[in-house]
Every structure is written in structure tokens, then in C-alpha cells.
Scaffold this active site. Sequence first.
Site, short mmCIF file in Angstrom:
data_model
loop_
_atom_site.label_atom_id
_atom_site.label_comp_id
_atom_site.label_asym_id
_atom_site.label_seq_id
_atom_site.Cartn_x
_atom_site.Cartn_y
_atom_site.Cartn_z
N PHE A 10 0.85 -1.19 0.00
CA PHE A 10 0.00 0.00 0.00
C PHE A 10 0.88 1.24 0.00
CE2 PHE A 10 -4.00 2.16 1.77
CZ PHE A 10 -4.69 1.98 0.58
N THR B 91 4.00 -4.72 -4.18
CA THR B 91 5.05 -4.69 -3.16
C THR B 91 6.33 -4.12 -3.75
OG1 THR B 91 5.57 -6.96 -3.76
CG2 THR B 91 4.12 -6.66 -1.88
N LYS C 125 8.67 -5.78 -10.66
CA LYS C 125 9.58 -6.36 -11.66
C LYS C 125 10.41 -7.50 -11.09
CE LYS C 125 11.19 -2.23 -12.15
NZ LYS C 125 10.18 -1.23 -11.84
N GLY D 3 5.34 1.93 -17.28
CA GLY D 3 4.31 2.57 -16.45
C GLY D 3 2.98 2.59 -17.16
N GLY E 262 11.84 13.43 -7.16
CA GLY E 262 11.11 12.20 -6.83
C GLY E 262 11.17 11.15 -7.93
N GLU F 153 14.88 6.42 -6.79
CA GLU F 153 14.66 5.75 -5.52
C GLU F 153 15.60 6.35 -4.48
OE1 GLU F 153 12.49 3.18 -5.27
OE2 GLU F 153 12.01 3.20 -7.40
N ASP G 58 17.40 -1.95 -13.21
CA ASP G 58 15.99 -1.72 -13.48
C ASP G 58 15.71 -1.90 -14.97
OD1 ASP G 58 13.29 -0.51 -12.64
OD2 ASP G 58 13.95 0.83 -14.27
N LYS H 95 13.30 -4.86 -16.89
CA LYS H 95 12.24 -4.57 -17.86
C LYS H 95 12.53 -5.25 -19.20
CE LYS H 95 11.01 -0.22 -15.67
NZ LYS H 95 11.38 1.20 -15.56
N GLY I 212 5.55 6.50 -12.33
CA GLY I 212 4.68 7.35 -11.53
C GLY I 212 3.58 6.49 -10.97
#
Lengths: 463, 337
Positions: free
Chosen positions: B8, B96, B125, B154, B206, B209, B220, B224, B315
Site C-alpha cells: 500500500f 510490493t 519487476k 508505467g 522524486g 529511488e 531496473d 524490464k 509514476g
Amino acid sequence: MRIVMKFGGTSLGDGEKIKNAAKIIRDHLEKNEVIVVCSAMAGITDKLFSLVEKGVRGRVKDVETTLNEISDTHLKALDAALSNENLKKEVKQLLEDLFNELRRAVMSVLYLREVTPRSRDYIVSFGERLSTRIMWGALTELGVNCKYLDGGDAGIVTDSNFGEASPLMEITRLEVRRRLGSLLDRGITPIVTGYIAVNEEGVTTTLGRGGSDYTATILGYCLDVDEVWLWSDVDGLMTADPKIVKNAKVIPTVSFSEAIEMALFGAKNLHPRALEPALQAGIKVRIKNTFNPSAPGTLITTTSEKSGSVVKAVLLVKDVAMLTIRGASMVGRPGTVAKILETLARENINIMMISQSVSESSVSIVIKKQFLAKALSKLETALLGSKLVEDIEAEEDVCVVAVVGEGMRGTPGVASRVFGAVAKKGINIRMIAQGSSELNISFVVKDEDGPEAVRAIHEEYNL
Amino acid sequence: MRVLLAGFGVVGRSLAEIVIEHGDYLRKLNGLNIRFTAIVDSGGSVVDERGLNLNEVLNVKKNSGSVSFHPQFGRKNASVLELLDELEVDILIDATPTNLVDGEPSYTYIKKALTLGVNVVTVNKGPLAYALPALKELASYKGVLLRFSGTVGGGMPVIDFAKQCAKGDRVVKIEGVLNGTSNYIISRMEDGLEFEDSLREAQEKGYAERDPSLDIKGYDTAAKLVILANEVLGMAVTIKDVSIKGIENLTLKDVQEVLKQRKTYRLIGKVDGGLKVEPTLVDLADPLAVRYAMNAVSFTTSLSGRHTISGKGAGGRETAIAIIRDLIEIKKKLGEA
């Protein structure tokens, strides 16, 4: 090199033999990483299957006797395989725990008089579980840092087709790498039960045909090994059965297609299914003998080396029967063959050979002898009296001679040499089949002519 | 449809907000009635089998940090695995945090859900980079759906676009700028900023990370790329099959030097036989030379040439929309069955 070494039941037949196998493993560990796969001790899996049957029939005494036989065999083997008393005690406890677990499972079959494929798999899995514990003791005593794992703990996940489960290869690859990979990284030699695995819910399954060999090639595929070695009590694949041909030799190299062909015709206990993962990953498979470990054995490989001879092996398949279906009205009528195949398929009878003359007036098929009575009766029911078929004739006194070799492909004159050699001995050939892959020529002769035909071809090609 | 939402954070909360705002619209237009049976965060869970009141849950999360403080339905120690066993949900939504080392705990959650016959939507991922072929095999064996369009690009529908490109044709090559943070950094270096300053700026905005090494070192992008290779090219590969080089050694001088020849660097993930991630020289006019936090992916097909899709890469809201898209897809498939 990284090698999977699988030891068959005869190579683990008693304590001395287990000790011998452990020594072979230790010797190869000096220069290699080894993943060990163990079959059940010779004869044990059959006993477990019989336990289930006896349980269902409620034969309490027989169940007791067999249970005792199984524990005796293993305790004796343990006694002979190990000398360190403390270690012996430790392994004995492991075995006792498994005996109790087995007894409880068999008792529930006995009480309920009922067995499901699922509970049968659970019961027959004990053979491999017991043998790996003794192997663990033997290797530990030799100073090898090792760990025993059940197929599921090693990461082999299958579908829920109990008795004949197929691996879910991608999940298996991931899990095996994660579990065995980390053991290997830490220098620990894994000892994995052959033949048994778990489904996605963690329930015990068995791999059925191909058994422990299949486990070995699956692990080989997952762990990117260099070779898979199948240890048993034969020196390798032979040019012919040495009982028939005195000067039969071990074949040093065969291709996967040749090996599969030979396996189909019953060479050794090799099952084609077990070769699949190795073929896919291009991993070499070696067949070796624990009682003659320095012999080179047979190498099965993807790179087909053209040997001097176009023919690699001559095999004799016994216990077969030939059925010939005749009828003048079959000519030009489509569907007769379809009807024959359908009838046999419905009864789960596998057809080994089939041939039809161009005139279409007769069709011959070869099946295993054990199915003959059933096949004959079903075919008669389905076909006789249909006006199409006049007669169905069965011959039991026949055998199949199969000539295997990749070199036959595109080499003219093979058939004439093969049949010429047989004809010279005055042997009559009843039926012939050759697949268009040209990997093998098989033909049917009378039972008493079989060995002579094999010798004639073996001699003709100087095998 | 009854949903268990694991995670969450930004994405999970955005999803809840969208469902609050557009719930009626989704029901009317797509027949999608999303009922949140349980939501799990790092502090515990909140469970209501009749469907949670999302406004309440969002408030609890905002005021006390964990959904488990919900006065009526909050639970202190309920794991995703236990809830999957206990509740009968139709879909697990996995939002998560990403772990690219072994994909845990997400991998275990997804595996458990698929084994139980629960459909899965994930935007994580980690488990996919680590085990996509295995998870797809399990999903197809159990006859359930596994969807993950939010993991790449995204809100930009990269995977669907690729599948369209491949209809009646064959994708032979994939190249893409798949990580917004590293692309932002290179773009700012083109503007004349030093690497460290560009990175700090990306963090302030932002994009990056807190630990930006996953972005900068190329992991990352590699994750992908693995997802695209599996899904678009039908390969069975994991992140271990990718050769990875990040942008950490790129200097202001390097970037400024090549600008003179109207070229620039982009951190490009490429499948062309093998899988590779590395800073690659491209023309400024190339469609992959997108600037700042944008993403772009080119699919080269054997018949119709090269197609490029570009858009905002990441985002919370964009990723949440991808989840909704997957839910609609699952609803459609389940409706057909």
C-alpha cells in the site's frame, strides 16, 4: 567438469556395492563437481508395488513379511556399507523413521482396502528415499561433504499425473538452480532420490517411465552440467546382445537419435523420454559400469560422428506377435486401417510395426505378445463379418530384428546387404518396415530364425 | 471481483484513489466491480470480506502509517500467504516493493496465488526478472491469468503495442530507454550539469529511488528488458542472462564531447540475439533520444520496419492505471470462459 552421476538399482544392490559406488563418486570429486542421483536398491521398487497390491487385497501376513524383507535388506546393506559405528547409528535412525512412515502408509491402505494413484506414488517413493540415506552415510564416511535430498526438496516440480508425472520444466529449472546451486557453491555434494518428485502443491509424485535416468537428465538440464553419467551393470550399449553374438562389442559413440531408436527396441533399460532433457540442452550422456569403472562406456552425443560402419547395432525383439488382416474387398476401401488402429488404441495396445501391401489386400501389424489375445478378440469383434475382412491371422512364433544406424540414411544398398545376408542363411522374412528417417530397418522372422539373422547381419557389417 | 492488494505504497494508494473516483465509471463502461477484500502493508492488514471502505482505509493509512490500525477490521500479524489461504479472492494485486536479487517475497506470493488458482496482477519487476518463464508456466498449467503491464513503461502500453506490431509479422529486435531516472541524469548532463548534481536533482524531483543504484547501474532496465524478451519474443530468459553496464562511469566530458557531433548517450536495453544493457551512442534525432524522465521503446519487425512508442515511464498514478487495464483484461477473459 560438472557431472550428474546416476546409480541404478543393480549398482546399489547391496552394502558392498553401495560402498563401491561411493568410492567411484569420491574419486571423481577430486577434479569435478558431482550431483549424485540414486535409484532404489535392486528389487525394492517391485516389492513396494507388491506391498500396495497386498494391502488392497487385505493380506496382512504378506504385508508384514514384505515390510520386514525391505527393512532387512536396507539394514544389512547399511551394516556392510559403513564401518563407523556412530555414523551407522545415525543412518539407522533415519532408516527406522522411514520404515515407520512406510508402515503407517501401508497400514492405511490395508485398513481401507483402497489405493489411489496418489497414495501409491507416496508408497513406492520409499525405495529411493532409503537408498539415498545409506549412500549419504557411505559418502560421509569417505570424508565427502554431502547432503541427501528427496526429488521435491531438490526442486523437481511436476504436474499431478501420478505414476507418470511430467516435470514443469521452467519452475523446476528455477527451483533446482536455487536449491542445488547454493549447495554446490558451498562445496556440498547433493545426493538426490531418482524417480520421485512433487507436484506444485508439494505432494509426492513419481516420474514413471525413464525413472531415475529422467531425474538425472532433468537435473543436468537445470544445472548446465557438462555430462550426465548413467552408472549400471553393463559396459554400455552393445552392437548386439552378447548372448546371441559372441563377439558383440560396446559401441563407443552413438547419436541421440540412434540411442532413442535402440531404447525403443529395448536396449538396456534406457527410456527415450529420459534422453529428452539432455538432447534439448546438448548435454553428453555416458553409460558406464560400476563393476568395470575404468571402461570408457558408451557416449551419447549430439555431434554425430560418422563411424566406419553405417550400421551401429542389430537388435532382437522377442515376445512379439504378428496379426495379419486379409480381405479382397479391402482393396480400394479407405478406412480399414483407421478402424484397426482405432480398435487397438481404445484398448491401449501399442502397435510396434505396421505394413500394408500396395494391393491393399492385407495389413500386418506387430504388437507385444502379452496383448495378443485381447487384440485378436477386439479386432474380430470389430472387423469380422463386415464383408471387408475375411480373415485375421495371428502368429506367435515370430520376432523382430531391428538394424539401427544413422549412417544408413542416404546410403544406397543397405537393404540389399541386410536382406542378402539374411537370405544367404536361408531365412524367410515375413514382414518389413523402414521409417523414412532411415534410422532403422526392422523385419519379422520366425522365432527360431531370429538369432541366426542377427548373427548374419552382425557378420556382414563386421560389427 | 474480490481482490487482495499486497503493498500500500504510492502505487497501491493511487489505485485506491482511482477506484474511489472512477469506480462507477469502470462498472458502467467495463462491467468492472472491484471489491477490496484485504489490503496488506508492512505493518499488517485490513480485511473485510464484504469489501473494504477505501476512504476509511486511506485515512487510517494517512493518519497512523499502517492499515492495520483500522479500528474494526485491522489485523496486526496477517501475512499475504495466510490471507490467500483464508480468503477466497479472485485476484491478487501485487504492488510490493521491487527486489531484484531474488524477487522475494513477491515471488512466493505470486507462486502461492497461482497454485491456489488465483489470478495475479503484478507491478513488481523483481519476481518477473527472476522467474518469469517459471511463473508463466505455472499460470498456464493452473489455467489462471498472470498480468504485468505496469512493470514496463508505467502507463505507456508497451507490451500491447509490441503485440500489435508482431501481428502477422515478427519482432526481431527490441531497443529501449526504459529507466526514467538515468535518462533524466544524462539529459541534465547534456544541459551542462555534473553527474552528482543531476542525480541529486532527480532525487529531489522524486524520480529516483532513495537508493538509486538500481536505476543507475542498469538493473531496473535489465529487469524490464527481461520482461519484454519473454513476453514479446517468447524467449525463456531471466535477469541472469543479461549483460549489464550502467551509467555510473559516464562523465560530463563524455556527454559534452559527443554532443558536438549531434550525438548523445542513452542507457539502452537491447535484445538482438543476446540481452544487453549499456550506455549507447545515438543520434540526437533518433526516436530513442527522448529527454528527461521519458521512456521510449523501438520494436523492429521483419516486414514493417521499426516502430517506436514513447511516453512518461513511471509514476504511481500511471502504474495504477496499468493495473486497472490488466483487471479489465482479466474480467474480459473470465467472462468469456
